[in-house]
Design a protein around this motif. Sequence first.
Motif, PDB file in Angstrom:
ATOM      1  N   SER A 178      17.168  -2.791 -12.425  1.00 48.18           N
ATOM      2  CA  SER A 178      16.318  -2.697 -11.249  1.00 48.18           C
ATOM      3  C   SER A 178      16.107  -4.056 -10.606  1.00 48.18           C
ATOM      4  CB  SER A 178      14.946  -2.110 -11.632  1.00 48.18           C
ATOM      5  OG  SER A 178      15.088  -0.854 -12.226  1.00 48.18           O
ATOM      6  N   PHE A 179      15.884  -4.029  -9.323  1.00 44.12           N
ATOM      7  CA  PHE A 179      15.576  -5.252  -8.586  1.00 44.12           C
ATOM      8  C   PHE A 179      14.125  -5.636  -8.867  1.00 44.12           C
ATOM      9  CE2 PHE A 179      14.022  -7.318  -4.662  1.00 44.12           C
ATOM     10  CZ  PHE A 179      14.846  -8.436  -4.690  1.00 44.12           C
ATOM     11  N   LEU A 180      13.916  -6.882  -9.204  1.00 45.17           N
ATOM     12  CA  LEU A 180      12.589  -7.368  -9.563  1.00 45.17           C
ATOM     13  C   LEU A 180      11.765  -7.709  -8.322  1.00 45.17           C
ATOM     14  CD1 LEU A 180      10.623  -8.553 -11.724  1.00 45.17           C
ATOM     15  CD2 LEU A 180      11.889 -10.681 -11.516  1.00 45.17           C
ATOM     16  N   ILE A 181      10.568  -7.145  -8.256  1.00 45.22           N
ATOM     17  CA  ILE A 181       9.608  -7.564  -7.231  1.00 45.22           C
ATOM     18  C   ILE A 181       8.716  -8.603  -7.893  1.00 45.22           C
ATOM     19  CG2 ILE A 181       7.861  -6.851  -5.562  1.00 45.22           C
ATOM     20  CD1 ILE A 181      10.607  -5.552  -5.094  1.00 45.22           C
ATOM     21  N   SER A 182       8.940  -9.857  -7.568  1.00 45.85           N
ATOM     22  CA  SER A 182       8.321 -10.975  -8.272  1.00 45.85           C
ATOM     23  C   SER A 182       6.814 -10.836  -8.386  1.00 45.85           C
ATOM     24  CB  SER A 182       8.642 -12.280  -7.539  1.00 45.85           C
ATOM     25  OG  SER A 182       7.879 -13.334  -8.060  1.00 45.85           O
ATOM     26  N   GLU A 183       6.297 -11.326  -9.520  1.00 43.31           N
ATOM     27  CA  GLU A 183       4.857 -11.375  -9.734  1.00 43.31           C
ATOM     28  C   GLU A 183       4.174 -12.215  -8.660  1.00 43.31           C
ATOM     29  OE1 GLU A 183       2.131 -11.299 -13.620  1.00 43.31           O
ATOM     30  OE2 GLU A 183       4.134 -12.137 -13.754  1.00 43.31           O
ATOM     31  N   ALA A 184       4.922 -13.138  -8.087  1.00 44.89           N
ATOM     32  CA  ALA A 184       4.370 -13.993  -7.037  1.00 44.89           C
ATOM     33  C   ALA A 184       3.942 -13.191  -5.810  1.00 44.89           C
ATOM     34  CB  ALA A 184       5.398 -15.049  -6.639  1.00 44.89           C
ATOM     35  N   VAL A 185       4.516 -12.009  -5.624  1.00 48.85           N
ATOM     36  CA  VAL A 185       4.099 -11.159  -4.495  1.00 48.85           C
ATOM     37  C   VAL A 185       2.660 -10.692  -4.700  1.00 48.85           C
ATOM     38  CG1 VAL A 185       4.570  -9.015  -3.219  1.00 48.85           C
ATOM     39  CG2 VAL A 185       6.470 -10.423  -4.031  1.00 48.85           C
ATOM     40  N   ARG A 186       2.306 -10.365  -5.957  1.00 50.72           N
ATOM     41  CA  ARG A 186       0.916 -10.020  -6.247  1.00 50.72           C
ATOM     42  C   ARG A 186       0.031 -11.255  -6.158  1.00 50.72           C
ATOM     43  NH1 ARG A 186       0.764  -8.243 -11.571  1.00 50.72           N
ATOM     44  NH2 ARG A 186       3.006  -8.471 -11.841  1.00 50.72           N
ATOM     45  N   GLY A 187       0.579 -12.417  -6.567  1.00 51.10           N
ATOM     46  CA  GLY A 187      -0.159 -13.663  -6.410  1.00 51.10           C
ATOM     47  C   GLY A 187      -0.426 -13.975  -4.948  1.00 51.10           C
ATOM     48  N   PHE A 188       0.461 -13.527  -4.082  1.00 55.19           N
ATOM     49  CA  PHE A 188       0.344 -13.720  -2.632  1.00 55.19           C
ATOM     50  C   PHE A 188      -0.698 -12.772  -2.029  1.00 55.19           C
ATOM     51  CE2 PHE A 188       2.033 -13.411   1.790  1.00 55.19           C
ATOM     52  CZ  PHE A 188       2.082 -14.769   2.097  1.00 55.19           C
ATOM     53  N   GLY A 189      -1.090 -11.728  -2.785  1.00 50.03           N
ATOM     54  CA  GLY A 189      -2.155 -10.844  -2.310  1.00 50.03           C
ATOM     55  C   GLY A 189      -1.817  -9.367  -2.238  1.00 50.03           C
ATOM     56  N   ALA A 190      -0.637  -8.952  -2.690  1.00 46.61           N
ATOM     57  CA  ALA A 190      -0.265  -7.530  -2.631  1.00 46.61           C
ATOM     58  C   ALA A 190      -1.112  -6.716  -3.604  1.00 46.61           C
ATOM     59  CB  ALA A 190       1.215  -7.356  -2.959  1.00 46.61           C
ATOM     60  N   PHE A 191      -1.373  -5.444  -3.258  1.00 45.43           N
ATOM     61  CA  PHE A 191      -2.171  -4.545  -4.088  1.00 45.43           C
ATOM     62  C   PHE A 191      -1.287  -3.486  -4.739  1.00 45.43           C
ATOM     63  CE2 PHE A 191      -5.759  -5.215  -0.787  1.00 45.43           C
ATOM     64  CZ  PHE A 191      -6.186  -6.355  -1.440  1.00 45.43           C
ATOM     65  N   LEU A 192      -1.649  -3.107  -5.954  1.00 43.41           N
ATOM     66  CA  LEU A 192      -1.014  -1.956  -6.601  1.00 43.41           C
ATOM     67  C   LEU A 192      -1.850  -0.715  -6.318  1.00 43.41           C
ATOM     68  CD1 LEU A 192       0.108  -3.457 -10.016  1.00 43.41           C
ATOM     69  CD2 LEU A 192       1.595  -2.194  -8.445  1.00 43.41           C
ATOM     70  N   ARG A 193      -1.197   0.347  -5.875  1.00 49.67           N
ATOM     71  CA  ARG A 193      -1.909   1.591  -5.559  1.00 49.67           C
ATOM     72  C   ARG A 193      -1.207   2.777  -6.213  1.00 49.67           C
ATOM     73  NH1 ARG A 193      -5.516   0.448  -1.525  1.00 49.67           N
ATOM     74  NH2 ARG A 193      -5.012  -1.248  -0.063  1.00 49.67           N
ATOM     75  N   ASN A 194      -1.994   3.796  -6.541  1.00 51.45           N
ATOM     76  CA  ASN A 194      -1.378   5.057  -6.961  1.00 51.45           C
ATOM     77  C   ASN A 194      -1.071   5.883  -5.715  1.00 51.45           C
ATOM     78  OD1 ASN A 194      -3.840   6.158  -6.181  1.00 51.45           O
ATOM     79  ND2 ASN A 194      -4.610   6.307  -8.278  1.00 51.45           N
ATOM     80  N   LYS A 195      -0.577   7.083  -5.906  1.00 52.27           N
ATOM     81  CA  LYS A 195      -0.177   7.914  -4.760  1.00 52.27           C
ATOM     82  C   LYS A 195      -1.347   8.224  -3.838  1.00 52.27           C
ATOM     83  CE  LYS A 195       2.953  11.734  -3.725  1.00 52.27           C
ATOM     84  NZ  LYS A 195       3.714  12.873  -4.283  1.00 52.27           N
ATOM     85  N   LYS A 196      -2.554   8.239  -4.407  1.00 54.43           N
ATOM     86  CA  LYS A 196      -3.757   8.515  -3.608  1.00 54.43           C
ATOM     87  C   LYS A 196      -4.210   7.298  -2.817  1.00 54.43           C
ATOM     88  CE  LYS A 196      -5.552  11.825  -7.005  1.00 54.43           C
ATOM     89  NZ  LYS A 196      -6.629  12.045  -8.005  1.00 54.43           N
ATOM     90  N   GLY A 197      -3.583   6.153  -3.092  1.00 55.86           N
ATOM     91  CA  GLY A 197      -3.963   4.927  -2.382  1.00 55.86           C
ATOM     92  C   GLY A 197      -5.009   4.106  -3.102  1.00 55.86           C
ATOM     93  N   GLU A 198      -5.357   4.490  -4.339  1.00 57.49           N
ATOM     94  CA  GLU A 198      -6.409   3.791  -5.093  1.00 57.49           C
ATOM     95  C   GLU A 198      -5.847   2.555  -5.796  1.00 57.49           C
ATOM     96  OE1 GLU A 198      -8.695   7.952  -6.340  1.00 57.49           O
ATOM     97  OE2 GLU A 198      -7.135   7.077  -7.618  1.00 57.49           O
TER      98      GLU A 198
END
Length: 518
Positions: free
Chosen positions: A253-273
């Motif tokens: 799989s292509f890695l989405i760097s941890e730095a993207v979360r460090g940059f401010g990205a959020f993890l969400r479930n399908k409901k958007g939580e």
Amino acid sequence: MMETNFLIIGSGAAGLTLAVKLAEKFPKKKITVVTKAHQSESNTKYAQGGVAAVFDLKEDSFQKHIEDTLIAGDGLCDKKVVEMVIKEGPLRLRELMSWGANFDTNADGELTLGKEGGHSKFRVIHHKDTTGNEIERALLARTDQLQNITILPHHFAIDLITEHHFPELKTEEISCYGTYVLDQISGSIFAIKADCTTLASGGMGQVYGHTTNPAVATGDGIAMAYRAKARIENMEFIQFHPTAFYDGKNQSSFLISEAVRGFGAFLRNKKGERFVLDYDARGELASRDIVSRAIDSEMKKSGEECVFLDCTHLEIQELKIHFPNIYETCLKNNIDLEEDWIPVVPASHYLCGGVVVDIDGKTSLKNLFACGECSHTGLHGANRLASNSLLEALVYADRIFKYISKNLPLRTTISIAEWNESGVEMLKSSEILQQKTVELQQLMRRFAGVVRNNKDLKEASIRLEGLYAETEDLYQKHKLNTSLCQLRNMVNVAHLIIQQSLVRKENRGGYFNEDYNQ
């Protein structure tokens, strides 16, 4: 047979750094690098986030980096090793820069520092989101300038040569005399005799199939060392990267760097939580093991095949500048980061254990060294702090170089026999190897993945015994090829992971067993 002074197996940051240093110090000695794909193909090449090191002494300190590493390692780090790696790290990076590696700087020419999960300060130096590729480029360019380095691409190291190959030698100590190598182009197998050998063969992500690692990461160095009776430890501690791009397939799989979360990205479930906040107050910036388990738990609760990384609230132009490769790759997969969430799953990413080495990179076998991901130095403990891996590779390559410089190994006069292929036959079809590889990967994902339990591990052990017997039968009776050798190595590595998981009776860092979740 080929003879060399210094044999290095692997052409990533660890192996090439050692090769360059030895070549410059000993211009009349031969350095041979064996690598099973193109010389640029390694785990190093795919490292995105960067290298953690203390450069801003006003805002940061060695002590803070040490503390962050010890916290991530969950009580199992070797503090002496942690202090050594972190204090020597900036020197090794400046050396790498002097060899031509370029890292991002601001308008004043100062290094731009990023922050990743588990770090208390901004200290990750990077080259956009292709840091490993830049390091690999610079090292290969450096090796090209040195006449006494020979790189053998498309050569597969089969087994280390030890006393096992010389029954007439009566000695308690096991020494390494080189390796048998398969030329993947011609199919011929020959010995490389060496004064000393260094394993710099990278990781083992392909044992799980669904991995951020490249196809070459099949645990070859660890398996060879295991068969040669070297000490192997901490194999139960596998770091699963929380955010690998999910395309609906169980493969690299292509890695989405941890730095993207460090940059401010959020993890969400399908409901958007933003569900990670339910598991840890640090949310998306918790350590990788916590984020991976949170995603695993969320997927099991919802029955969904993935969760999502949301970048839509971020400044898109800044995002493109920082992560051009990630942005373009997502776009090729019909994900526009300005409007769409990225589907992600945890994937096998990094092994915290491996071939046990001391502070100079020496293994338990005489004249055998190891560095990089295949080694177990004590730096990572139960869980690697983000971006400490390339740092470890650079520092330990230097430690091995300095030890060898002061303790030059003697030339061995031992006579090595040719590889014996009498009585073997050609494998009629590669399909059986593909089937057994998939079977192994499914077994490991199902029974020894992010979350484990003793019942599953025992079941995996029983099933693996049958797969081991079948693979060894194929190995003994057929002419060797890369796929067969890789399958054999992955079966050995899987055995180590399962058995060392069963021995551990507590949850630590990246190891999580439901039976000990009190």
